[in-house]
Design a protein around this motif. Structure first.
Motif, short mmCIF file in Angstrom:
data_model
loop_
_atom_site.label_atom_id
_atom_site.label_comp_id
_atom_site.label_asym_id
_atom_site.label_seq_id
_atom_site.Cartn_x
_atom_site.Cartn_y
_atom_site.Cartn_z
N ARG A 68 -38.79 -19.94 38.09
CA ARG A 68 -39.81 -18.93 38.28
C ARG A 68 -40.96 -18.80 38.39
O ARG A 68 -41.60 -19.88 37.86
CB ARG A 68 -39.71 -17.99 36.84
N LEU A 69 -41.39 -18.35 39.68
CA LEU A 69 -43.16 -18.37 39.84
C LEU A 69 -43.74 -18.59 38.62
O LEU A 69 -43.88 -16.99 37.99
CB LEU A 69 -43.43 -17.25 40.85
N ALA A 70 -44.72 -19.09 38.53
CA ALA A 70 -45.97 -18.93 37.45
C ALA A 70 -47.34 -17.64 37.13
O ALA A 70 -47.36 -17.56 38.17
CB ALA A 70 -46.56 -20.55 37.20
N LEU A 71 -46.99 -17.08 36.43
CA LEU A 71 -47.55 -15.60 36.75
C LEU A 71 -48.71 -15.66 37.25
O LEU A 71 -49.60 -14.88 37.93
CB LEU A 71 -47.14 -14.93 35.14
N PRO A 72 -49.94 -16.85 36.57
CA PRO A 72 -51.58 -16.58 36.33
C PRO A 72 -51.52 -17.15 38.52
O PRO A 72 -52.07 -16.39 39.15
CB PRO A 72 -51.64 -17.59 36.10
N THR A 73 -51.22 -18.68 38.45
CA THR A 73 -51.14 -18.40 40.67
C THR A 73 -50.47 -17.55 40.84
O THR A 73 -50.67 -17.16 42.34
CB THR A 73 -50.18 -19.77 40.78
N LEU A 74 -49.45 -16.75 40.72
CA LEU A 74 -48.95 -15.40 41.36
C LEU A 74 -49.50 -14.41 41.13
O LEU A 74 -50.41 -14.33 42.76
CB LEU A 74 -47.36 -15.03 40.59
N LYS A 75 -50.85 -14.13 40.30
CA LYS A 75 -51.21 -13.25 40.47
C LYS A 75 -52.94 -13.80 41.72
O LYS A 75 -53.26 -12.25 41.75
CB LYS A 75 -51.79 -12.50 38.98
N LEU A 76 -52.61 -14.61 41.45
CA LEU A 76 -54.13 -15.00 42.17
C LEU A 76 -53.76 -15.81 43.70
O LEU A 76 -54.10 -14.53 43.92
CB LEU A 76 -54.09 -16.81 42.10
N PHE A 77 -52.05 -15.57 44.00
CA PHE A 77 -52.28 -14.81 45.59
C PHE A 77 -51.92 -13.79 46.01
O PHE A 77 -51.83 -13.50 46.86
CB PHE A 77 -50.85 -15.87 45.96
N GLU A 78 -51.64 -12.64 44.77
CA GLU A 78 -51.24 -11.53 44.94
C GLU A 78 -52.79 -11.14 45.22
O GLU A 78 -53.15 -10.32 45.81
CB GLU A 78 -51.03 -10.79 43.96
N ARG A 79 -53.90 -11.49 44.54
CA ARG A 79 -55.30 -11.05 44.87
C ARG A 79 -55.61 -11.74 45.91
O ARG A 79 -56.60 -11.00 46.93
CB ARG A 79 -56.04 -11.75 43.66
N VAL A 80 -55.41 -12.28 46.46
CA VAL A 80 -55.59 -13.00 48.02
C VAL A 80 -55.18 -12.14 48.67
O VAL A 80 -55.87 -11.56 49.93
CB VAL A 80 -55.12 -14.48 48.07
N HIS A 81 -54.04 -11.50 48.55
CA HIS A 81 -53.52 -11.20 49.55
C HIS A 81 -53.83 -9.33 50.00
O HIS A 81 -54.08 -8.39 50.36
CB HIS A 81 -51.87 -10.89 49.59
N LEU A 82 -54.52 -8.91 48.49
CA LEU A 82 -54.91 -7.77 48.28
C LEU A 82 -56.69 -7.79 49.01
O LEU A 82 -56.55 -6.97 49.95
CB LEU A 82 -55.23 -7.23 46.93
N VAL A 83 -57.14 -8.82 48.98
CA VAL A 83 -58.36 -9.11 49.86
C VAL A 83 -57.87 -9.01 51.56
O VAL A 83 -58.80 -9.05 52.28
CB VAL A 83 -58.61 -10.28 49.24
N PHE A 84 -57.23 -10.35 51.84
CA PHE A 84 -56.96 -10.31 53.45
C PHE A 84 -56.06 -8.78 53.81
O PHE A 84 -56.23 -8.58 54.61
CB PHE A 84 -55.89 -11.22 53.39
N TYR A 85 -54.80 -8.02 52.48
CA TYR A 85 -54.45 -6.77 53.46
C TYR A 85 -55.49 -5.54 53.37
O TYR A 85 -54.87 -4.61 53.94
CB TYR A 85 -53.12 -6.23 53.00
#
Length: 794
Positions: free
Chosen positions: A250-267
């Motif tokens: 399962r994807l670890a939640l802290p890193t998952l949320k960090l990458f989701e933040r990256v994509h929020l900023v990108f898109y």
């Protein structure tokens, strides 16, 4: 921007990756669209917006770059799946791209050290506390191991498929009709609480993370006098389940949320979603053609890390409010109080941000430039929460406070302009009925009645302001006009001074009935959802006999009819063509009946209107505006589904509406087809290339210009909200076609919408809105009743 500790080994440069994406050239096992798109987003963000991330987060990005291609590929594929779920290692697949799957999994599950962070997360209004498990600590991993995390029956049971659960239930001698009942029975046998709630288990920012390491069960949770025995039984069943499933990841939640933040900023996305919007690019980039437009990416969306974190927190707070107000039935008095408390916390911060945004609008942004950027401000989210708070104030009958908040909302013209009509309506209602009790009237008002008349005049002025406000959307005009006429009548305004809305008065939808043959089949014993349309919503009781069937309740299902238009089938035995009738939906049956009356038509609901909008506004959709085209792979500007789209292009849209009203729609349709149609079939939002272009030309020529212009204006103002509710059938008669009775020809042609209703059907709010808009524009709308003249049981 290179960070300390960045790997020195060679890696794919951003330019090379961009070229590979553009040329669509990938090599299995060495490169892929998934990893390239993911890394392109990451590198683009870090190039200009690295200041939004702290030392610990940059260390995660450094560790990401050091991962092998196979580990990155596996992570990205899991990132695009149900990210909150455990995945069985034995079922992952991806063998063509991941030759050594165990090694890739091991790389993702390695626990790595993190440096301490100098940034501190601040407190945000309306938020209880940061969600558990979403922040980076002193160590991190990209993925979790099931051996370390799954230690209780509750989470372990959720990994089982139904057939596996049934087999295990047989061993445990428990019974149940479905997965939920079986899981509950397992819980009872383990001596714990009866409720499991596995179906709704979710790891997310909004509801906290599932505790998976070192979980313990208190004595209160046990129904047994000896708590140790249930624990032992739990461990026994957990071991059996994990032996059945094997290792899981399962994807670890802290890193998952960090990458989701990256994509929020990108898109530059404002959607609250479990998955990143990377999915859009991955589904489309390899197969579709995109329009040509200028990509304009601003590097100053979020001025600071603190503002980005506040924006994320505001989305979580908004989710809490929506959960109470919209997603869980009618809110109770206690839950409404929670919303009111959140509103009171948010309101002061909202006013501060509002003033800041107004200063930026006046001094920094050129006209329209800040419209979409404001969607990424916490103030945009807080405005929506304030709007909900005003509603709750009304429910508590705090009318004076509600009126003050509505005035504040109307005094700003930057956020949620699509709701201005709603605010005008509510403000006028309060002034008409309540404000004489709370606010002083002018000195000349000597008694209560004169005070009431004064506030009714104020309410009339509010309605007039709403109708004159160019940001008030058309869908609110009808109600504002009705209240205006009512107030003028109550105030006995002279006839010559009253408003005349005769040109937009609604006509009642005509009604038409078609009789057909309905097919009924006995309820299926299958529980498959795929067969749900053929099943009734209630089963026949055990006392019902085959000779006295219980009437099925089809209010929630599709009915089956015979198409009244016969067609021929070739009989292979006689080699003769025999006429027959095929089964169809109720909409198709009514459409065939209309065709017998010389109408052409589609069962398209909103699809045809969205296609017309795309044809008529293609160049305006892809008009250059700062910040709305952040990547080369968009089918529409980022602000199309927001209330920023219309005011940012108001002059161009009004000019186009005038062209449409003056009969220029056919030329626009043909022009777009020549450039984007044919073999190219450019991806443009809402445009369905299966509609025949000659049919579309006939439609816009038969459509009255003013009426088509009005309908297109509604879509331009509220494209995101008005996709649904359009009547089922779109019908038209080209120029020169005889009328229904076979009489004289129609020189101008005719268009008509028809909403198909069987018994027990009722109009939804969006359907009523569209019927009002179409009727007010002078378009004919019919309510079509389907009545079974015969019912055939098969």
């Amino acid at each position: 921007m290179k960070q300390p500790g960045q790997p020195s080994k060679p890696r794919v440069e951003s330019g090379e990756r961009t070229d590979r994406v553009g040329e669509r050239k990938w090599v299995k096992g060495k490169s892929s669209i998934y990893v390239d798109a993911f890394n392109l987003a990451l590198e683009t963000v870090l190039e200009d917006e690295a200041h939004l991330f702290d030392e610990a987060e940059h260390a995660v990005f450094t560790a990401w770059r050091c991962l092998s291609y196979e580990a990155q590929y596996l992570y990205v594929r899991l990132f695009l799946r149900k990210t909150s779920a455990w995945h069985r290692v034995s079922k992952l697949g991806y063998h063509s791209d991941v030759a050594d799957l165990p090694r890739a999994i091991e790389d993702l599950q390695v626990v790595r050290e993190l440096p301490s962070s100098s940034s501190q997360d601040g407190e945000h209004p309306g938020e209880l506390e940061p969600p558990e498990g979403t922040t980076l600590e002193s160590q991190f991993a990209f993925a979790d191991r099931s051996e370390d995390c799954i230690q209780d029956l509750e989470e372990a049971s959720s990994l089982l498929r139904l057939d596996e659960l049934k087999a295990l239930a047989k061993d445990a001698r428990v019974q149940g009709k479905n997965k939920k009942e079986l899981l509950r029975a397992f819980r009872r046998t383990s001596g714990k609480q009866t409720g499991l709630g596995f179906a709704s288990m979710k790891r997310s920012d909004t509801e906290g993370s599932t505790v998976s390491i070192g979980s313990v069960v208190s004595e209160d949770d046990s129904r047994d006098d000896t708590p140790s025995r249930p624990e032992n039984r739990d461990a026994h069943w957990v071991d059996k389940i994990m032996a059945e499933t094997g290792p899981c990841i399962r994807l670890a939640l802290p890193t998952l949320k960090l990458f989701e933040r990256v994509h929020l900023v990108f898109y530059r996305s404002t959607e609250w979603t479990e998955k990143s919007l990377t999915t859009i690019i991955l589904l489309r980039i390899a197969r579709w053609n995109f329009p040509d437009y200028i990509v304009s990416r601003s590097a100053k969306i979020f001025a600071s890390r603190a503002l980005l974190l506040e924006f994320e927190a505001s989305l979580r707070t908004q989710f809490r409010v929506d959960n109470i107000m919209e997603f869980n039935g009618t809110p109770s008095k206690d839950t409404l109080q929670v919303v009111l408390d959140i509103f009171e916390e948010v309101h002061p911060r909202w006013k501060v941000l509002l003033a800041e945004e107004q200063r930026k609008e006046d001094s920094i942004y050129s006209t329209g430039e800040g419209a979409y950027l404001r969607r990424l401000s916490p103030a945009w989210v807080y405005t929506r929460i304030v709007h909900k708070g005003a509603y709750v104030l009304g429910k508590y009958k705090h009318h004076l406070r509600e009126h003050e908040v509505l005035c504040e909302l109307l005094n700003q013209r930057l956020f949620h302009t699509s709701r201005r009509g709603d605010w005008y309506q509510r403000k006028a209602l309060l002034e008409e009925h309540y404000m004489h009790l709370h606010l002083p009237s002018p000195p000349e008002c000597k008694d209560i009645e004169s005070g009431k008349r004064h506030w009714k005049r104020v309410a009339l002025t509010t309605c007039e302001q709403g109708l004159q406000d160019h940001l008030t959307h058309l869908i609110f005009h009808h109600d504002l006009q009705k209240r205006t006429m009512k107030l003028e009548k109550q105030l006995k305004v002279p006839k010559r001074l009253q408003h005349d809305f005769q040109h937009v008065l609604l006509t009642k939808a005509a009604e038409r009935t078609f009789h057909g043959i309905r097919i009924e089949r006995p309820p299926s014993t299958s529980t498959s959802r795929r067969n749900s349309e053929q099943q009734t919503t209630s089963t026949t009781s055990s006392s019902t006999t085959p000779t006295t069937p219980k009437p099925p309740d089809r209010r929630s299902g599709k009915t089956i009819w015979l198409d009244p238009a016969p067609h021929t089938l070739l009989d292979p035995t006689t080699n003769l063509h025999t006429p027959t009738q095929s089964e169809c939906s109720v909409e198709a049956m009514c459409l065939s009946s209309y065709r017998a009356l010389n109408y052409k038509g589609y069962h398209s609901e909103g699809g045809l209107l969205r296609t017309l909008f795309a044809y008529l506004f293609t160049d305006i959709l892809f008009l250059y505006l700062p910040n709305v085209f952040q990547t080369p792979y968009q089918t529409c500007p980022l602000d199309l589904h927001t209330d920023a789209f219309f005011p940012s292009r108001v002059s161009e849209i009004h000019e186009r509406l005038n062209v449409i009203a003056n009969g220029g729609a056919a030329g626009l349709v043909r022009g777009v087809w020549e450039v984007h149609g044919g073999e190219r079939k450019t991806c443009i939002v809402g445009l369905d290339w299966t509609f025949d272009v000659e049919d579309l030309v006939e439609i816009v020529e038969a459509f009255p210009g003013e009426a088509l212009s009005t309908v297109m204006k509604v879509l331009a103002q509220e494209y995101g909200q008005r996709g649904g509710g359009v009547p089922d059938l779109f019908l038209w008669k080209p120029k020169g076609v005889a009328g229904e009775d076979g009489g004289g020809e129609d020189e101008k042609g005719e268009v008509m919408f028809a909403e198909v209703k069987s018994e027990n059907d009722r109009f939804s709010d969006t359907q009523r809105m569209w019927i009002d808009v179409l009727s007010g524009a002078g378009v004919k709308v019919e309510l079509c009743h389907a009545v079974a003249k015969e019912v055939r049981v098969q």
